[in-house]
Design an enzyme around this catalytic site. Structure first.
Site, mmCIF file in Angstrom:
data_model
loop_
_atom_site.group_PDB
_atom_site.id
_atom_site.type_symbol
_atom_site.label_atom_id
_atom_site.label_comp_id
_atom_site.label_asym_id
_atom_site.label_seq_id
_atom_site.Cartn_x
_atom_site.Cartn_y
_atom_site.Cartn_z
ATOM 1 N N GLU A 5 -2.987 5.973 1.529
ATOM 2 C CA GLU A 5 -3.445 4.412 1.808
ATOM 3 C C GLU A 5 -4.462 4.230 3.034
ATOM 4 O O GLU A 5 -4.794 5.155 3.828
ATOM 5 C CB GLU A 5 -2.012 5.071 2.611
ATOM 6 C CG GLU A 5 -1.932 3.170 3.181
ATOM 7 C CD GLU A 5 -0.170 3.303 3.366
ATOM 8 O OE1 GLU A 5 0.032 2.312 4.319
ATOM 9 O OE2 GLU A 5 0.441 4.034 3.039
ATOM 10 N N LYS A 38 0.936 -1.137 -0.353
ATOM 11 C CA LYS A 38 0.303 -0.085 0.105
ATOM 12 C C LYS A 38 1.192 1.552 0.064
ATOM 13 O O LYS A 38 0.299 2.156 -0.882
ATOM 14 C CB LYS A 38 -0.966 -0.196 1.251
ATOM 15 C CG LYS A 38 -2.001 -1.031 1.921
ATOM 16 C CD LYS A 38 -3.517 -0.673 2.489
ATOM 17 C CE LYS A 38 -1.982 -1.243 3.549
ATOM 18 N NZ LYS A 38 -1.690 -2.564 4.695
ATOM 19 N N THR A 39 1.775 1.358 0.860
ATOM 20 C CA THR A 39 2.932 2.155 1.113
ATOM 21 C C THR A 39 3.376 3.058 -0.520
ATOM 22 O O THR A 39 3.654 4.074 -0.431
ATOM 23 C CB THR A 39 3.540 2.808 2.544
ATOM 24 O OG1 THR A 39 3.072 2.275 3.679
ATOM 25 C CG2 THR A 39 5.098 3.788 2.220
#
Length: 462
Positions: free
Chosen positions: A165, A121-122
């Protein structure tokens, strides 16, 4: 008060303001004109970056830190009910807002892209934020890690796109209403909150149901958990799949390693498109393809977005080079789930050639170690040698019988060279005794193992 600032958050107080998610929201609110305050357990570069924006940051938690005129108190799921500032908020009748509700309010009226998945995600959020910024789209963004400096995890931009995110760990991603949602992968994790894959899939289904009418879901065509989720959907949301599978809508034709970069070729709308990803490994190449598909779904031309993705050169703790000493490179990895560990070690193996890879691994959470310790051990078998620290507890209390030994036993059973280190202060000397010129050292885990990189470099230098 700047336009777009929710009235209820014009004087917010953040408990745990130094955390990755919390500090990002605090930063955006401060940039929108809010009078922001908060507290954290210890001082940090992130706290200093917030102070530079005019944010009041208290160190330690105390009832006196909460101003009587605070408009709300913002918390994450990590804040315990007996926190003195939380108790004081109840006495004063100050509303308590979860971090996810605050972020959802900041996205209101914009065009949100929410990036979800068990891993990646990051990185994917960062790729989109950097690429859209390079294209002068001036996005707002909230990321779970710093791009290139403390406090660079979030920005209030003048454009209409907001990239965020979306955290599934506590189901907080159910609060968002994205125009485009990305789901990178779906695996069982966060065992304190999810008991089964059925619960995980149900949670992601709820997230997909939050996509606004006319919006788009971008989802992996390769990852089995994601494919199963796609099969469970009712078809009411426009879905774009990506990956190497033959049925992918955005098909990955090739990922060619080029040192610490990759050349990626995809088939998009029936035509090939080649671009550079400035970080190594197939895993990160697929993240970039997900970012490309999401941006195109929002109307950004692929011919512009693809080359702009090369502007992303990494985020702190995601295969971040910390330095080199005595011919040894020290790299920091946030990987703490077996899939992430395997992906990062495979990426380093493809980029390292004949170099030895040495890992300093710190398990994160007792519950994760109990459920996935065997798989973590198998992942460490990809390294030439590993040091394994005690478990970083984060928000959890110890679980009887759950120690790093579970990982070490599994690693040794898989043929790995693994040594237990119970005192982190011994790691620099241990690494210096193992490493030689040309070797790569990875500090790996989601806890404070990241602090060991500079100490290892210092010991190697001397």
């Amino acid at each position: 008060m700047a336009p777009g600032l929710p009235t209820a958050m014009d004087r917010p107080h953040f408990i745990g303001i130094g955390g990755a998610g919390m500090s990002g929201i605090a930063k955006i609110l401060a940039q929108r004109g809010a009078k922001v305050a908060g507290s954290d357990a210890k001082d940090s570069a992130t706290a200093e970056a917030l102070r530079a924006l005019g944010v009041t940051v208290h160190i330690g938690h105390a009832a006196a830190h909460l101003a009587d005129d605070a408009s709300c108190v913002v918390v994450s799921s990590a804040i315990r009910e007996d926190n003195p500032e939380l108790l004081r908020a109840a006495e004063l009748g100050i509303p308590v807002v979860h971090r996810s509700d605050a972020l959802a309010a900041l996205m209101d009226g914009l065009r949100p892209i929410a990036v979800a998945g068990t891993h990646g995600k990051t990185t994917t959020t960062s790729m989109l934020a950097v690429a859209l910024t390079a294209l002068d789209r001036e996005p707002s963004y909230a990321i779970g890690g710093d791009l290139d400096a403390p406090g660079s995890n979030a920005l209030h931009g003048a454009g209409e796109i907001f990239v965020a995110e979306a955290d599934e760990s506590d189901r907080s991603f159910h609060k968002y209403a994205p125009e485009v949602a990305i789901i990178l992968n779906v695996e069982l994790d966060h065992h304190a909150n999810y008991a089964s894959m059925e619960e995980i899939h149900a949670s992601f289904e709820t997230f997909v149901g939050r996509i606004v009418p006319g919006g788009t879901l971008v989802i992996s065509a390769d990852h089995e958990g994601a494919r199963e989720l796609t099969r469970r959907l009712d078809g009411s949301v426009r879905t774009v799949t990506y990956g190497e599978s033959a049925d992918a809508d955005v098909k990955v034709l090739s990922v060619v390693p080029q040192g610490l970069k990759s050349e990626v070729t995809v088939e998009l709308d029936g035509a090939p498109l080649t671009f550079t990803v400035s970080v190594p490994g197939r895993h990160y190449a697929h993240n970039a393809v997900a970012a490309l598909a999401a941006g195109v779904a929002l109307g950004v031309p692929a011919a512009e977005l693809a080359p702009a993705l090369a502007a992303y050169t990494g985020v702190k703790r995601r295969l971040q080079l910390k330095g080199e000493a005595a011919g040894v490179q020290v790299i920091d990895s946030y990987a703490h789930h077996p899939t992430e560990m395997t992906a990062d070690l495979e990426a380093m193996r493809s980029a390292a050639g004949d170099a030895r890879i040495l890992v300093v691994f710190q398990p994160h959470l007792f519950s994760r170690t109990r459920e996935l310790g065997k798989e973590m051990g198998h992942a460490l078998a990809l390294a030439d040698a590993s040091l394994v620290l005690d478990i970083y507890p984060a928000r959890e209390d110890p679980i009887p019988g759950v120690t790093s030994e579970l990982i070490i036993e599994a690693a040794r059973a898989a043929g790995a060279d693994v040594t237990a280190v119970h005192d982190a202060a011994e790691v620099p000397a241990a690494v210096a005794g193992m490493a030689g010129a040309g070797d790569l050292v990875l500090t790996m885990g989601a806890g404070d193992v990241t602090d060991l990189g500079p100490r290892i470099l210092d010991r190697l230098s001397n």
